[in-house]
Scaffold this active site. Structure first.
Site: not given
Length: 335
Positions: A20, A57, A144, A146, A229
């Site tokens: 992050c 968030d 997903g 890619s 968070d």
């Protein structure tokens, strides 16, 4: 333990940043997204409960009596071990749902891979790590997307559900509420030391792969309605956003903030990321630092990856590090 622990490839060397800490600086990001809030949707029965306005968030939309929580998070390698990187990235993405008081249901992988520079068996280990953590969270992984990219990146888009009457929001803080922090700080400086030296910090990996599920459930059980968070903008950055959104100020007891073993030594030895320094620069105009020393300021702004929940309320087992107070001349006050 990963089967590729002894692999000669150091994934962190293929990225300009790590975890992050590679996020776009908060001040620059806010300028980019300013004015991008869409008008209310005409879709019947699907009100936007949480959008971009408060920088929370995740996005939340109401649907047939429940709240759908939607988020996406991905980043460059934060550790060299591909399996651990996958686990960390998945825990980090799932955390946004827990930070809203939700339960993740479905995730899809987001993978960028330099196919001519890194073998695909390492990508497989990254995906395996993500799947294992999602499985621990009882969250389906349904495929997903890619792309071929010069720099490896991995994360997840996650959809969850929550009770619309029991959301954890960053704009629901009120004066008099204590502040609890469910994971220690120092992940950023330890990860930066790992990237520079190859030293492995088991305490950092264990902290990053730990789900925030139990912390989120404990916060809801304690009656909390305000949380966020702590990730790339550091404790100070995320707390500033919470205080600003809630119209309050926050007082931090710097002596009560927990840190990982080795974190202060990493700051002392100069393993501070550019992202952490930009975090500190961003919050400085809004912060009364008192007599807080320079190293502590950096740790409080340290760019965390898969950090803990910061809850306005007492969470059993988590240290209370401060409180919310009526809005003053600074949004953050350190004591």
């Amino acid at each position: 333990m990963s089967a590729t622990r002894q692999a000669p490839v150091r994934l962190t060397q293929f990225a300009h940043g790590g975890g992050c800490a590679c996020k776009i600086p908060p001040g620059e990001l806010e300028e980019v997204v300013a004015g991008l809030a869409a008008p209310p949707s005409a879709a019947a029965g699907a009100p936007l409960l949480v959008g971009i306005a408060t920088g929370d968030d995740a996005a939340v939309v109401g649907h047939r009596g429940t709240a759908l929580v939607c988020t996406a998070d991905f980043f460059t390698p934060v550790v060299d071990d591909p399996y651990d990187w996958g686990r960390i990235a998945a825990a980090n993405a799932l955390s946004d749902v827990y930070a809203m008081g939700g339960r993740p249901l479905l995730a899809v992988n987001l993978l960028a891979w330099p196919r001519d520079r890194l073998p695909f068996d390492l990508a497989g280990e990254v995906l395996r790590g993500g799947l294992d953590v999602a499985t621990e969270a009882a969250c389906h992984v349904g495929g997903g997307h890619s792309v071929d990219d010069p720099e490896p990146k991995y994360g997840m888009a996650v959809t969850g559900v929550a009770d619309p009457e029991q959301l954890l929001r960053n704009d629901a803080g009120r004066p008099g509420l204590p502040l609890s922090l469910t994971k220690p700080l120092g992940l950023g400086v330890l990860n930066n030391r790992h990237k520079a030296t190859g030293e492995r910090f088991e305490q950092a990996v264990a902290t990053m792969v730990a789900l925030n599920r139990d912390a989120g459930e404990a916060a809801l059980a304690a009656g909390a309605r305000c949380a966020t968070d702590v990730t790339g903008f550091g404790l100070l950055g995320h707390l500033h956003k919470l205080a600003r959104a809630s119209g309050v100020s926050a007082v931090i007891d710097t002596g009560a903030v927990p840190y990982l073993d080795g974190a202060r030594e990493a700051v002392r030895d100069g393993y501070v990321s550019g992202g952490t320094r930009r975090n500190l620069e961003w919050v400085t105009p809004y912060t009364d630092f008192g007599d807080t020393d320079a190293d502590t300021r950096l740790l409080l702004a340290d760019a965390q990856t898969s950090g803990g929940l910061l809850v306005a309320g007492e969470v059993p087992g988590a240290p209370v590090i401060g409180e919310l107070v009526p809005r003053g001349s600074h949004s953050l006050v350190l004591r």
